[in-house]
Design a protein around this motif. Structure first.
Motif, PDB file in Angstrom:
ATOM      1  N   LEU A  81     115.944  -3.539  18.235  1.00 36.10           N
ATOM      2  CA  LEU A  81     116.465  -3.309  16.239  1.00 36.10           C
ATOM      3  C   LEU A  81     116.663  -2.151  15.866  1.00 36.10           C
ATOM      4  O   LEU A  81     116.284  -0.899  16.856  1.00 36.10           O
ATOM      5  CB  LEU A  81     114.253  -3.736  15.679  1.00 36.10           C
ATOM      6  CG  LEU A  81     114.084  -5.125  16.184  1.00 36.10           C
ATOM      7  CD1 LEU A  81     112.658  -5.238  15.815  1.00 36.10           C
ATOM      8  CD2 LEU A  81     115.076  -6.225  15.241  1.00 36.10           C
ATOM      9  N   TRP A 130     104.881  -8.000  11.755  1.00 35.06           N
ATOM     10  CA  TRP A 130     104.736  -7.594  12.542  1.00 35.06           C
ATOM     11  C   TRP A 130     102.874  -7.502  12.381  1.00 35.06           C
ATOM     12  O   TRP A 130     102.352  -7.495  11.478  1.00 35.06           O
ATOM     13  CB  TRP A 130     104.636  -5.544  11.972  1.00 35.06           C
ATOM     14  CG  TRP A 130     106.345  -5.845  12.267  1.00 35.06           C
ATOM     15  CD1 TRP A 130     107.069  -5.982  11.403  1.00 35.06           C
ATOM     16  CD2 TRP A 130     107.221  -4.958  13.870  1.00 35.06           C
ATOM     17  NE1 TRP A 130     108.403  -5.607  11.975  1.00 35.06           N
ATOM     18  CE2 TRP A 130     108.614  -4.936  13.280  1.00 35.06           C
ATOM     19  CE3 TRP A 130     106.979  -4.834  14.759  1.00 35.06           C
ATOM     20  CZ2 TRP A 130     109.063  -4.991  14.031  1.00 35.06           C
ATOM     21  CZ3 TRP A 130     107.983  -4.619  16.129  1.00 35.06           C
ATOM     22  CH2 TRP A 130     108.910  -4.408  15.591  1.00 35.06           C
ATOM     23  N   ASP A 171     110.531  -6.545   6.581  1.00 37.18           N
ATOM     24  CA  ASP A 171     109.681  -6.170   7.358  1.00 37.18           C
ATOM     25  C   ASP A 171     107.817  -6.239   6.644  1.00 37.18           C
ATOM     26  O   ASP A 171     107.948  -5.696   5.885  1.00 37.18           O
ATOM     27  CB  ASP A 171     109.008  -4.041   8.210  1.00 37.18           C
ATOM     28  CG  ASP A 171     110.621  -4.832   9.117  1.00 37.18           C
ATOM     29  OD1 ASP A 171     110.578  -5.776  10.339  1.00 37.18           O
ATOM     30  OD2 ASP A 171     111.205  -3.322   9.397  1.00 37.18           O
ATOM     31  N   PHE A 196     110.603   0.936  10.159  1.00 37.87           N
ATOM     32  CA  PHE A 196     110.574  -0.582   9.227  1.00 37.87           C
ATOM     33  C   PHE A 196     111.251  -0.346   7.956  1.00 37.87           C
ATOM     34  O   PHE A 196     111.288   0.220   7.271  1.00 37.87           O
ATOM     35  CB  PHE A 196     108.807  -0.619   9.051  1.00 37.87           C
ATOM     36  CG  PHE A 196     107.749  -0.562  10.492  1.00 37.87           C
ATOM     37  CD1 PHE A 196     107.547  -1.956  10.962  1.00 37.87           C
ATOM     38  CD2 PHE A 196     107.459   0.482  10.569  1.00 37.87           C
ATOM     39  CE1 PHE A 196     106.932  -2.111  11.766  1.00 37.87           C
ATOM     40  CE2 PHE A 196     106.882   0.393  11.870  1.00 37.87           C
ATOM     41  CZ  PHE A 196     106.793  -1.497  12.499  1.00 37.87           C
ATOM     42  N   PHE A 208     111.283  -0.145  18.655  1.00 35.35           N
ATOM     43  CA  PHE A 208     112.132  -0.818  17.946  1.00 35.35           C
ATOM     44  C   PHE A 208     113.358  -0.666  19.283  1.00 35.35           C
ATOM     45  O   PHE A 208     114.387  -1.951  19.294  1.00 35.35           O
ATOM     46  CB  PHE A 208     112.724  -0.229  16.531  1.00 35.35           C
ATOM     47  CG  PHE A 208     111.836   0.063  15.872  1.00 35.35           C
ATOM     48  CD1 PHE A 208     111.623  -0.530  14.510  1.00 35.35           C
ATOM     49  CD2 PHE A 208     111.104   1.548  15.749  1.00 35.35           C
ATOM     50  CE1 PHE A 208     110.055  -0.365  13.651  1.00 35.35           C
ATOM     51  CE2 PHE A 208     109.656   1.513  15.291  1.00 35.35           C
ATOM     52  CZ  PHE A 208     109.788   0.976  13.839  1.00 35.35           C
ATOM     53  N   ALA A 261     116.010   1.406  13.966  1.00 38.77           N
ATOM     54  CA  ALA A 261     114.766   2.090  14.093  1.00 38.77           C
ATOM     55  C   ALA A 261     113.841   2.288  12.628  1.00 38.77           C
ATOM     56  O   ALA A 261     114.330   2.284  12.061  1.00 38.77           O
ATOM     57  CB  ALA A 261     114.867   3.772  14.552  1.00 38.77           C
ATOM     58  N   GLY A 316     110.700   5.537  17.797  1.00 39.76           N
ATOM     59  CA  GLY A 316     111.884   4.801  18.157  1.00 39.76           C
ATOM     60  C   GLY A 316     111.677   4.078  19.060  1.00 39.76           C
ATOM     61  O   GLY A 316     112.334   2.485  19.185  1.00 39.76           O
TER      62      GLY A 316
END
Length: 271
Positions: free
Chosen positions: A220, A125, A229, A224, A215, A222, A212
């Motif tokens: 994805l 990210w 990640d 990290f 995500f 919710a 959320g």
């Protein structure tokens, strides 16, 4: 016996390089990109920053500030992204530069927004606000990024839609990059948010993390994951602090060049 004449002291090398501006792109009245010729012996890691400035006026000392290099480590030119700060001693002058003008650059790049400061993971990210997008332009064009991570997500939060510099590049242009175009098409996701105008994904990135929505938009789970990640942060001090706190809450640990971790931020721009 006569004393041998003293040899002249060697000339002291300037702490700065003088670079010629090759192009300037103005995104808004205050937001602009520019590129300079790259010295043949200048090396850096994608994501690092360097000091950029202009000679002082009327004999004053040069004024320099830290700027992330927006071009990748393999590029033949050095690209930068800047915003003019009202009455800023450097940017109020820098905003007026034209091709052919000269800028000063420090000789030593450095920084923590580099792949070396992260451990392995599945998703990378790249979260930035405003001109904090600059290092992501470098990292997202580095082949090592796609070799190390299966998915790369560039998150860019700005106040107004016009401030989404490089939006067209991240949604289409990067796919034509001769070095990483195919990888970017398959692995890169661009996720912009806007805080002060209507937009498909409105609001601060931190709010969309907490709710959320970030995500959910990307399909994805919710939150990290420390296992999957890895995160880089650059931009406003408030965003960096708030997002770092959220990442710590999810169990991610800050990394550095000396001790790689799950997320990194650029402390040179904080505080």
């Amino acid at each position: 016996m006569t004393a041998a004449p003293l040899s002249p002291a060697p000339a002291k090398a300037s702490p700065h390089l003088t670079l010629t501006v090759t192009w300037v792109k103005r995104w808004t009245d205050q937001l602009f990109s520019f590129a300079c010729e790259r010295p043949e012996d200048f090396r850096f890691r994608s994501g690092e920053f360097v000091m950029i400035g202009l000679p002082g006026e009327d004999g004053a000392k040069p004024i320099l500030r830290a700027y992330s290099i927006a071009s990748p480590c393999w590029a033949e030119e050095l690209e930068f992204l800047s915003i003019a700060v009202p009455d800023g001693p450097l940017t109020s002058r820098l905003v007026r530069i034209q091709p052919g003008d000269q800028v000063l650059m420090g000789r030593k790049p450095t920084g923590t927004l580099v792949l070396d400061a992260l451990t392995g993971g599945e998703r990378l990210w790249l979260i930035g606000t405003g001109t904090g997008l600059a290092p992501w332009l470098s990292v997202a064009r580095d082949p090592d990024t796609y070799a190390r991570f299966g998915r790369v997500i560039v998150c860019h939060t700005v106040r107004n839609v016009a401030d989404l510099a490089y939006r067209d590049f991240f949604t289409a242009g990067i796919h034509d990059d001769p070095l990483i175009g195919d990888e970017a098409r398959a692995q890169l996701t661009y996720y912009p948010t806007v805080t002060r105008e209507p937009f498909d994904t409105p609001g601060r990135i931190t709010d969309r993390i907490v709710s959320g929505a970030l995500f959910a938009d990307l399909g994805l789970p919710a939150g990290f994951s420390p296992e999957r990640d890895r995160v880089m942060l650059c931009g406003s001090m408030a965003m960096i602090k708030d997002t770092a706190d959220l990442l710590e809450g999810f169990g991610l640990k800050e990394g550095s060049n000396a001790e790689p971790g799950d997320y990194v931020l650029e402390r040179a721009f904080v505080g």
